[in-house]
Design an enzyme around this catalytic site. Structure first.
Site, PDB file in Angstrom:
ATOM      1  N   ASP A   1      14.074   6.123   5.361  1.00 27.23           N
ATOM      2  CA  ASP A   1      14.991   6.175   6.581  1.00 27.23           C
ATOM      3  C   ASP A   1      16.309   6.051   6.367  1.00 27.23           C
ATOM      4  O   ASP A   1      17.131   6.680   6.465  1.00 27.23           O
ATOM      5  CB  ASP A   1      14.375   5.466   7.639  1.00 27.23           C
ATOM      6  CG  ASP A   1      12.922   6.136   8.289  1.00 27.23           C
ATOM      7  OD1 ASP A   1      12.699   7.201   7.975  1.00 27.23           O
ATOM      8  OD2 ASP A   1      12.162   5.155   8.740  1.00 27.23           O
TER       9      ASP A   1
ATOM     10  N   ARG B   1      18.113   8.440   3.999  1.00 28.12           N
ATOM     11  CA  ARG B   1      18.513   9.650   4.697  1.00 28.12           C
ATOM     12  C   ARG B   1      19.764   9.401   5.514  1.00 28.12           C
ATOM     13  O   ARG B   1      20.514  10.065   5.539  1.00 28.12           O
ATOM     14  CB  ARG B   1      17.428  10.046   5.920  1.00 28.12           C
ATOM     15  CG  ARG B   1      16.188  10.619   5.306  1.00 28.12           C
ATOM     16  CD  ARG B   1      14.911  10.880   6.186  1.00 28.12           C
ATOM     17  NE  ARG B   1      13.982  11.860   5.182  1.00 28.12           N
ATOM     18  CZ  ARG B   1      12.620  11.873   5.498  1.00 28.12           C
ATOM     19  NH1 ARG B   1      12.086  10.982   6.897  1.00 28.12           N
ATOM     20  NH2 ARG B   1      11.976  12.684   4.873  1.00 28.12           N
TER      21      ARG B   1
ATOM     22  N   HIS C   1       8.272   3.747  11.764  1.00 26.89           N
ATOM     23  CA  HIS C   1       8.860   4.968  11.103  1.00 26.89           C
ATOM     24  C   HIS C   1       8.686   6.188  12.043  1.00 26.89           C
ATOM     25  O   HIS C   1       8.212   6.167  13.178  1.00 26.89           O
ATOM     26  CB  HIS C   1       7.449   5.327   9.917  1.00 26.89           C
ATOM     27  CG  HIS C   1       8.019   6.532   9.006  1.00 26.89           C
ATOM     28  ND1 HIS C   1       9.152   6.594   8.544  1.00 26.89           N
ATOM     29  CD2 HIS C   1       7.251   7.325   8.553  1.00 26.89           C
ATOM     30  CE1 HIS C   1       9.168   7.557   7.828  1.00 26.89           C
ATOM     31  NE2 HIS C   1       8.065   8.179   7.712  1.00 26.89           N
TER      32      HIS C   1
ATOM     33  N   ARG D   1      -2.298  12.933  17.155  1.00 25.28           N
ATOM     34  CA  ARG D   1      -2.068  11.735  16.308  1.00 25.28           C
ATOM     35  C   ARG D   1      -2.931  11.019  16.209  1.00 25.28           C
ATOM     36  O   ARG D   1      -3.268  10.111  15.230  1.00 25.28           O
ATOM     37  CB  ARG D   1      -0.685  11.201  16.828  1.00 25.28           C
ATOM     38  CG  ARG D   1       0.427  11.887  16.466  1.00 25.28           C
ATOM     39  CD  ARG D   1       1.677  11.264  17.067  1.00 25.28           C
ATOM     40  NE  ARG D   1       2.790  12.116  17.034  1.00 25.28           N
ATOM     41  CZ  ARG D   1       3.665  12.482  15.957  1.00 25.28           C
ATOM     42  NH1 ARG D   1       3.443  11.558  14.926  1.00 25.28           N
ATOM     43  NH2 ARG D   1       4.690  13.011  16.110  1.00 25.28           N
TER      44      ARG D   1
HETATM   45  O1  TXD Z   1       7.987   7.624   4.835  1.00 26.81           O
HETATM   46  C1  TXD Z   1       6.577   7.737   4.661  1.00 26.81           C
HETATM   47  N1  TXD Z   1       5.756   6.696   4.685  1.00 26.81           N
HETATM   48  C2  TXD Z   1       6.072   9.032   4.362  1.00 26.81           C
HETATM   49  C3  TXD Z   1       4.627   9.041   4.551  1.00 26.81           C
HETATM   50  C4  TXD Z   1       6.850   9.987   3.807  1.00 26.81           C
HETATM   51  C5  TXD Z   1       6.283  11.095   3.478  1.00 26.81           C
HETATM   52  C6  TXD Z   1       4.894  11.338   3.345  1.00 26.81           C
HETATM   53  N2  TXD Z   1       4.239  10.180   4.209  1.00 26.81           N
HETATM   54  C7  TXD Z   1       2.730  10.291   4.244  1.00 26.81           C
HETATM   55  O2  TXD Z   1       1.989  10.370   3.207  1.00 26.81           O
HETATM   56  C8  TXD Z   1       2.035  11.692   4.989  1.00 26.81           C
HETATM   57  O3  TXD Z   1       2.123  11.773   6.084  1.00 26.81           O
HETATM   58  C9  TXD Z   1       0.633  11.391   4.080  1.00 26.81           C
HETATM   59  O4  TXD Z   1      -0.064  10.682   5.101  1.00 26.81           O
HETATM   60  C10 TXD Z   1       0.846  10.952   2.795  1.00 26.81           C
HETATM   61  C11 TXD Z   1       0.784  11.767   1.748  1.00 26.81           C
HETATM   62  O5  TXD Z   1       1.606  12.610   1.720  1.00 26.81           O
HETATM   63  P1  TXD Z   1       1.588  14.074   0.729  1.00 26.81           P
HETATM   64  O6  TXD Z   1       2.848  15.114   1.161  1.00 26.81           O
HETATM   65  O7  TXD Z   1       1.332  13.613  -0.515  1.00 26.81           O
HETATM   66  O8  TXD Z   1       0.098  14.727   1.336  1.00 26.81           O
HETATM   67  P2  TXD Z   1      -0.610  15.602   0.246  1.00 26.81           P
HETATM   68  O9  TXD Z   1       0.024  16.322  -0.488  1.00 26.81           O
HETATM   69  O10 TXD Z   1      -1.818  16.340   1.292  1.00 26.81           O
HETATM   70  O11 TXD Z   1      -1.632  14.541  -0.677  1.00 26.81           O
HETATM   71  C12 TXD Z   1      -2.694  13.472  -0.253  1.00 26.81           C
HETATM   72  C13 TXD Z   1      -3.547  13.361  -1.396  1.00 26.81           C
HETATM   73  C14 TXD Z   1      -4.596  14.737  -1.498  1.00 26.81           C
HETATM   74  O12 TXD Z   1      -4.365  15.042  -3.038  1.00 26.81           O
HETATM   75  C15 TXD Z   1      -5.892  14.569  -1.325  1.00 26.81           C
HETATM   76  O13 TXD Z   1      -6.689  15.024  -1.948  1.00 26.81           O
HETATM   77  C16 TXD Z   1      -5.953  12.835  -1.240  1.00 26.81           C
HETATM   78  O14 TXD Z   1      -4.633  12.449  -0.606  1.00 26.81           O
HETATM   79  N3  TXD Z   1      -6.845  12.005  -0.725  1.00 26.81           N
HETATM   80  C17 TXD Z   1      -7.643  11.174  -1.422  1.00 26.81           C
HETATM   81  N4  TXD Z   1      -7.535  10.541  -2.408  1.00 26.81           N
HETATM   82  C18 TXD Z   1      -8.028   9.557  -2.464  1.00 26.81           C
HETATM   83  N5  TXD Z   1      -9.097   9.182  -1.793  1.00 26.81           N
HETATM   84  C19 TXD Z   1      -9.451   9.575  -0.637  1.00 26.81           C
HETATM   85  N6  TXD Z   1     -10.557   9.306   0.181  1.00 26.81           N
HETATM   86  C20 TXD Z   1      -8.528  10.861  -0.231  1.00 26.81           C
HETATM   87  N7  TXD Z   1      -8.491  11.451   0.969  1.00 26.81           N
HETATM   88  C21 TXD Z   1      -7.611  12.627   0.569  1.00 26.81           C
END
Ligand code: TXD
Length: 322
Positions: free
Chosen positions: A159, A162, A186, A99
């Site tokens: 949350d 849910r 969270h 983590r």
């Molecule tokens: O309750 C909450 N806050 C959450 C948080 C609920 C669901 C998801 N949660 C978190 O959101 C999850 O643990 C991730 O940290 C984010 C995004 O979740 P997601 O499921 O959308 O992850 P993906 O599908 O892997 O998408 C992340 C995208 C991906 O397209 C990467 O290419 C992009 O982020 N990425 C970036 N974009 C721009 N700039 C940078 N530097 C970058 N690095 C990665």
């Protein structure tokens, strides 16, 4: 074609930048467009991904019956003058990654995206979605230079949604009749508040026996993990996108709804200098007010434990990242 009336031609259309065109980001973009809330700029580091998703969503506009636009890009200059910037960019945890490792990697991503986005939209409101949520929201605020009421994190709305779902399923009532409130950090750190969770105004404690309610709370706490177990790869994204959409809507439409969001605390609940999920009035300016509820000794202790854990992680992140 007759020229448009000047007042129509020049009226301000809201614009939301979504950073991260992954599962949450692209689903959120779809929700914003289809609810006719704003035009969207979808940005990602991966070349082609935001452009492809944007084109796909543009082609669905006729069927969905809206006239909002979406632009996919890898260039922050195209995000200029956004009203809201939502940060969903990040990496998922990989096998062998702790983590803490994830915190470092996503911390760097969040810092960079906030700095870049604010160069072009210096007055935007920021909503952070990237995990670990409470720590990432603190980092985003710290590097943004914005007043704290312009920065918030999304977790409590999800949350609570849910908890709302499980209560509605248990009682066989529509989720719209259920109002649920979850505070704290969270994930494992959340503090569900049954006393403030109601069904058409009736406290849920009157309707569900305590032992069963504890089971629903436990399921809420593991809400994300239960979905990960099914999916094997990646996590939940429909409900997270919906929950973020609720926050975007309350800000853009100036609804001033009371929502549990990660807000900067300056003494409320006896806590300071951290972002933690508390009920807030969310409207045009961002966080318009933080509500202080009276908590039982047990709830207050759980909130404190949540705060201590978040603060420890924030301090660790600050020591290495800023
Ligand atoms: O309750 C909450 N806050 C959450 C948080 C609920 C669901 C998801 N949660 C978190 O959101 C999850 O643990 C991730 O940290 C984010 C995004 O979740 P997601 O499921 O959308 O992850 P993906 O599908 O892997 O998408 C992340 C995208 C991906 O397209 C990467 O290419 C992009 O982020 N990425 C970036 N974009 C721009 N700039 C940078 N530097 C970058 N690095 C990665």
């Amino acid at each position: 074609m007759t020229a448009l009336l000047p007042q129509i031609a020049y009226c301000h259309l809201s614009q939301v930048t979504v950073v991260g065109a992954g599962n949450v980001g692209s689903t959120l973009a779809q929700r914003i467009l289809e609810r006719d809330l704003a035009n969207v700029i979808l940005l990602d580091v991966v070349e082609g991904r935001p452009q492809g998703i944007a084109l796909d969503l543009m082609q669905s506009r006729g069927c969905e019956g809206h006239n909002r636009t979406i632009l996919g890009t890898n260039d922050y200059a195209e995000t200029a003058d956004s009203d809201i910037v939502v940060i969903t960019a990040g990496l998922p945890r990989r096998p062998g990654m702790s983590r803490d490792d994830l915190m470092q990697v996503n911390g760097q991503i969040v810092i960079e995206t906030v700095q870049q986005a604010l160069t072009y939209s210096p007055h935007a409101c920021i909503i952070v979605v990237t995990n670990p949520l409470d720590v990432m929201t603190y980092l985003a605020w710290k590097v943004s230079g914005l007043p704290p009421y312009r920065v918030m994190g999304m977790a409590g709305v999800l949350d609570s949604a849910r908890f709302q779902t499980f209560i509605a399923m248990e009682l066989g009532v529509p989720p719209g009749d259920v109002s649920a409130m979850v505070l704290g950090g969270h994930g494992d750190l959340m503090v569900p508040l049954p006393k403030y969770s109601t069904v058409s105004g009736i406290p849920v404690t009157e309707l569900i026996p305590d032992a069963r309610l504890q089971e629903l709370i436990e399921r809420t706490r593991n809400g994300g993990a239960e979905i990960v177990q099914f999916l094997k790869q990646g996590g939940a994204y429909y409900a997270p996108a919906s929950a973020t959409g609720v926050m975007v809507e309350s800000i853009l439409l100036g609804q001033s709804r009371i929502l549990p969001v990660a807000a900067y605390l300056e003494g409320q609940y006896g806590l300071e200098d951290l972002f933690l999920g508390v009920p807030c009035r969310v409207g045009k300016k961002g966080i318009e007010a933080i509500l202080e509820l009276s908590l039982t000794a047990e709830e207050a202790a759980a909130l404190k434990r949540s705060a201590q854990s978040v603060k420890g992680n924030v301090n660790a992140a600050l020591a290495t990242l800023l």
